[in-house]
Design an enzyme around this catalytic site. Sequence first.
Site, PDB file in Angstrom:
ATOM      1  N   GLY A 252     -18.203 -41.166  39.155  1.00 48.17           N
ATOM      2  CA  GLY A 252     -18.308 -39.998  40.032  1.00 48.17           C
ATOM      3  C   GLY A 252     -17.532 -40.107  41.331  1.00 48.17           C
ATOM      4  CB  SER A 253     -14.634 -42.091  42.534  1.00 53.41           C
ATOM      5  OG  SER A 253     -13.612 -41.805  41.621  1.00 53.41           O
TER       6      SER A 253
ATOM      7  CG  MET B  64     -16.265 -39.663  29.501  1.00 49.59           C
ATOM      8  SD  MET B  64     -14.551 -39.345  30.015  1.00 49.59           S
ATOM      9  CE  MET B  64     -13.690 -40.332  28.785  1.00 49.59           C
ATOM     10  NE  ARG B  65     -21.316 -33.315  25.127  1.00 50.52           N
ATOM     11  CZ  ARG B  65     -21.827 -33.621  23.956  1.00 50.52           C
ATOM     12  NH1 ARG B  65     -22.117 -34.865  23.665  1.00 50.52           N
ATOM     13  NH2 ARG B  65     -22.077 -32.683  23.061  1.00 50.52           N
ATOM     14  CG  LEU B  66     -13.080 -30.940  22.954  1.00 49.84           C
ATOM     15  CD1 LEU B  66     -11.941 -30.992  23.965  1.00 49.84           C
ATOM     16  CD2 LEU B  66     -12.536 -31.203  21.541  1.00 49.84           C
TER      17      LEU B  66
ATOM     18  CG  ASN C 155     -10.688 -32.153  32.577  1.00 54.46           C
ATOM     19  OD1 ASN C 155     -11.582 -32.868  33.048  1.00 54.46           O
ATOM     20  ND2 ASN C 155      -9.832 -32.605  31.677  1.00 54.46           N
TER      21      ASN C 155
ATOM     22  CG  HIS D  83      -5.779 -36.074  31.581  1.00 57.28           C
ATOM     23  ND1 HIS D  83      -6.706 -36.585  30.697  1.00 57.28           N
ATOM     24  CD2 HIS D  83      -4.597 -36.645  31.260  1.00 57.28           C
ATOM     25  CE1 HIS D  83      -6.105 -37.413  29.874  1.00 57.28           C
ATOM     26  NE2 HIS D  83      -4.826 -37.471  30.182  1.00 57.28           N
TER      27      HIS D  83
HETATM   28  C1  GRF Z   1     -10.817 -39.851  36.381  1.00 60.55           C
HETATM   29  O1  GRF Z   1      -9.766 -40.764  36.335  1.00 60.55           O
HETATM   30  C2  GRF Z   1     -10.448 -38.564  35.723  1.00 60.55           C
HETATM   31  O2  GRF Z   1      -9.085 -38.310  35.739  1.00 60.55           O
HETATM   32  C3  GRF Z   1     -10.902 -38.770  34.303  1.00 60.55           C
HETATM   33  O3  GRF Z   1     -12.058 -39.546  34.396  1.00 60.55           O
HETATM   34  C4  GRF Z   1     -12.022 -40.335  35.582  1.00 60.55           C
HETATM   35  C5  GRF Z   1     -13.320 -40.116  36.298  1.00 60.55           C
HETATM   36  O4  GRF Z   1     -13.456 -40.986  37.389  1.00 60.55           O
HETATM   37  N1  GRF Z   1     -11.102 -37.487  33.667  1.00 60.55           N
HETATM   38  P1  GRF Z   1     -14.686 -40.817  38.379  1.00 60.55           P
HETATM   39  O5  GRF Z   1     -15.969 -40.863  37.548  1.00 60.55           O
HETATM   40  O6  GRF Z   1     -14.527 -39.526  39.092  1.00 60.55           O
HETATM   41  O7  GRF Z   1     -14.610 -42.003  39.304  1.00 60.55           O
END
Ligand code: GRF
Length: 203
Positions: A12-13, A91-93, A108, A110
Site C-alpha cells: 500500500g505504498s 492483484m485481481r483482474l 490502475n 502498472h
Molecule cells: C506497484 O508497483 C504497482 O505498480 C503495482 O503493484 C505495486 C503496488 O505497490 N500494480 P504498493 O502496494 O502500492 O506498495
Amino acid sequence: MKKIAVLASGNGSNLQAILDAVESGAITGAAVTLVISDKLDAFALKRAAASNVPTKCFLPAEYSTREEYDGALVTYLQAMQIDLVVLAGFMRLLTPYFVAAYPRQIMNIHPSLLPAFPGAHGVADALAYGVKVTGCTIHFVDEGMDTGPIILQEALTINDHDTMESLQQRIHELEHRLYPQAIDLCVRGKIKLEGRRCLINDN
Ligand code: GRF
C-alpha cells in the site's frame, strides 16, 4: 467532494502516497473514503486505519466465482457512493460487470511502460528482457489485463548496476509522484478521451 475507494492487496505504498496527497492538497476535491482488500493481512489496511479511513475485506474464498465476488464488491462500492475506484496493487483482474459499473472511473497503476510487460511481474520482466528504458503507466481499466487507455506515463533508464530491488524502488518513487497527479486530473475533470487517447487539458 468526490469519494475515492482504493483497492489494494499488499504493502500500500501507493495508497499512502494518495492519502498524503489528499492531506497536502495535491489532490483537490476528493477524499479516500474507503480502502478495500482481498487479503486480511494487507499492510494497506493498516495504513488506511492509521488515516482513519474505513476498510473492508472481500475474501475470494468466500465467493464461488469471480462474477459473484465482483458483484458483491460493486454493490458495496455503490452503497458507499464511491465515484472513483483506484487500483493500487490490487492483484485481481476485474470482470466486465465491474468495469461496466464504473465506466472510465477505474484507474490502475502498472510498473512498466505499457503495452510492454503487462501482468503481475512488470519490473522483473523488463529487467530480465534487458530493455534499457522502463517506467510506470497509469491507465483507465478496461476488460483486458493492463490494456486500458493510458492517462500518464513516465520513463526511467535502467542502469547496468540496477537490481530488482533498486529498479523497483526507483519505479515506486515515480509511481508515488505520478498516481496522485493522475487522480487529481481525473477528479477535476481534466481528462478527455478521444478513442484510446487521454487528452489532458489542465489550464
Ligand atoms: C506497484 O508497483 C504497482 O505498480 C503495482 O503493484 C505495486 C503496488 O505497490 N500494480 P504498493 O502496494 O502500492 O506498495
